[in-house]
Design a protein around this motif. Sequence first.
Motif, PDB file in Angstrom:
ATOM      1  N   ARG A   1      -3.701  -5.408   1.455  1.00  0.00           N
ATOM      2  CA  ARG A   1      -4.133  -4.740   0.140  1.00  0.00           C
ATOM      3  C   ARG A   1      -4.850  -3.482   0.834  1.00  0.00           C
ATOM      4  O   ARG A   1      -5.661  -3.494   1.769  1.00  0.00           O
TER       5      ARG A   1
ATOM      6  N   TRP B   1      -9.534   0.048   3.714  1.00  0.00           N
ATOM      7  CA  TRP B   1      -8.776   0.983   3.767  1.00  0.00           C
ATOM      8  C   TRP B   1      -9.413   2.190   4.489  1.00  0.00           C
ATOM      9  O   TRP B   1      -8.833   3.078   5.154  1.00  0.00           O
ATOM     10  N   TRP B   2     -10.923   2.221   4.773  1.00  0.00           N
ATOM     11  CA  TRP B   2     -11.640   3.094   5.697  1.00  0.00           C
ATOM     12  C   TRP B   2     -11.228   3.301   7.016  1.00  0.00           C
ATOM     13  O   TRP B   2     -11.481   3.990   7.587  1.00  0.00           O
TER      14      TRP B   2
ATOM     15  N   PRO C   1       0.700  -1.402  -0.015  1.00  0.00           N
ATOM     16  CA  PRO C   1       0.100  -0.069  -0.003  1.00  0.00           C
ATOM     17  C   PRO C   1       0.825   1.249   0.174  1.00  0.00           C
ATOM     18  O   PRO C   1       0.370   2.331  -0.487  1.00  0.00           O
TER      19      PRO C   1
ATOM     20  N   THR D   1      -7.096  -1.862  -0.813  1.00  0.00           N
ATOM     21  CA  THR D   1      -8.536  -2.060  -0.875  1.00  0.00           C
ATOM     22  C   THR D   1      -9.273  -2.645  -0.172  1.00  0.00           C
ATOM     23  O   THR D   1     -10.697  -2.633   0.083  1.00  0.00           O
ATOM     24  N   ARG D   2      -8.609  -3.485   0.847  1.00  0.00           N
ATOM     25  CA  ARG D   2      -9.457  -4.090   1.999  1.00  0.00           C
ATOM     26  C   ARG D   2      -9.138  -3.253   3.070  1.00  0.00           C
ATOM     27  O   ARG D   2      -8.116  -3.301   3.767  1.00  0.00           O
TER      28      ARG D   2
END
Length: 420
Positions: free
Chosen positions: A390, A395-396, A51, A392-393
Motif C-alpha cells: 500500500r 510512501w515517504w 501503487p 499509504t504505508r
Amino acid sequence: MFPLILLYLVLTIVRPQDYIPALVGVPVLPVVLVLAFLSWLGSRARTFDAPQFAILPAFLLVLMISQATNGWTGGMLDQLAKFGPTVISFFILSAACTTRRHVVITMAVIALCSFVLALHGVQQASNGVGWTGIPVGEDGRIQYVGIFNDPNDLGLLFVAAVPMAVYLGKHSGMLGKLLWYSGTLLLLYGIRLTNSRGALLAVLMMAGIYVWYRRGALMAGALGVVGLACLKLLSSRMQELDAGEESANGRVDAWYSGLHMFMSHPLFGVGAGNFTEYNELTAHNSFVLVLAEAGFVGYVLWLAFVCYSFWMLWLVLRYRADAAEAPEAAAQWQIERPLALALFIVLCGMFTTAFFLSRSYMIVLYLILAMVVGYFVGARQRLPGLETIRMTRGWWRWVPAAMGSIVGLYVLVAILLRTA
C-alpha cells in the motif's frame, strides 16, 4: 480485452504499419488501443490494487507540468498525446495479466515478436538490408523500424525476451523446448549483432542474478569475472569499455550535463523531451533523463514506480508457507516461484540496459512492467498471506531513496570524470 491488448503489443513491437505500404499512414495502433480501452471499461477484471495505478497518472501529470513551468503551456497537451497511450495500455495489460495463464501467454507473445526482429537482424547482417527495407547501420550494427531503429533499443528488447524464452522452454514439451531454446540462442545472437554494450552487460547481470539466487553470491561473483572476460572477446566495443573511450566519455559528459539541468531546475526539471535543447547528446541514462527533464518530483514518482515492481516480485520470491500447516499454499508457491524469478530477472536485465540508455518513456518498458503488476495482483489472490503493498504505508521512504540515488549518481559521475 486480452486479445486486443495482445494485438496492440504485437503491433507495437513488430510494427508492420511502419513498412507495409497498405498500412503506412493508417492509425492502426490508436484504433486498437481505443477498442482495448473500451473493452477494459466494460470488464470486471479492472483493477487498481497496486501503487503503480496511482503513480503513473501522477507521473504523466508531472511531465505535463514540466512543460508549463518551462514556458510552453501547449506542451502539456503534447505530453498527454505522447505518454497518455502508455498510461492507458499499462492499465489495460495489468488488468489482463492477473492470471498465470495470461502472464505466460503475454511472455510468449513478447518472445515470439522478439524472434521476428532477431530474424530480421540476421537477414540484415547477411544481406545488408532486412525485409523492412532498413539497411544495416554504418557501423555494422543491426536495426529495425520505428521505436527500434536504434541498435540499443533492439538490444533492450532482446534482453527482456531472453528470460521469458528460457522460462517457456523449461515448462514446455519436447517441441516447445526446441522452439523456445532455439529462439533463446537466436536472441543471444541478435544481441551480439546489435553490439550494444549495455545489452551484453545485461545478459551477464541476468545470468549473475540467477546464479546468485540458486547458488549464492560467491558463485555469482566468479561467473561475473569469467563472463566479463568472455564478453570482451565476443565484442569489439566491449574491448573499448573505458571511461576515457569516446562513446563512454560522451555518456559521462551527458550525465554531468543532466545533473546540472537538475540543479538549475530542481522541482520539475527542464521539461519532458527538452534534454537535447541543453545538451547535444541525449542523457544515455534513463534515471538521469527523468531527473533532468521531470525534476525531483517526477524522479521520486518514477523511481517509486520502478522499485515497487521489483519489490512485488521479491515478495513472491521470499514468500514461505508451512507445508505441514498449509500444503496447498506451499504447493502453489512452488508453481509461482519460477515465474516470479523469470520476471525478476527480466526487470534486472531491462534496467541494467536502461541505465545506459535514455528509455525512460519507452512504451515496451511500461508494458512489461504492466505484466509484472498484473501478475502480483493475481499472485496475492493465489498465495494466502502474501504481503500487501500500500502506498499509504511508508510512501515517504521514496524521498530519501531518491535523494540517496541522486548522491550516488553525483559520486559516480565525479569518479568517471576523474578517470576519463
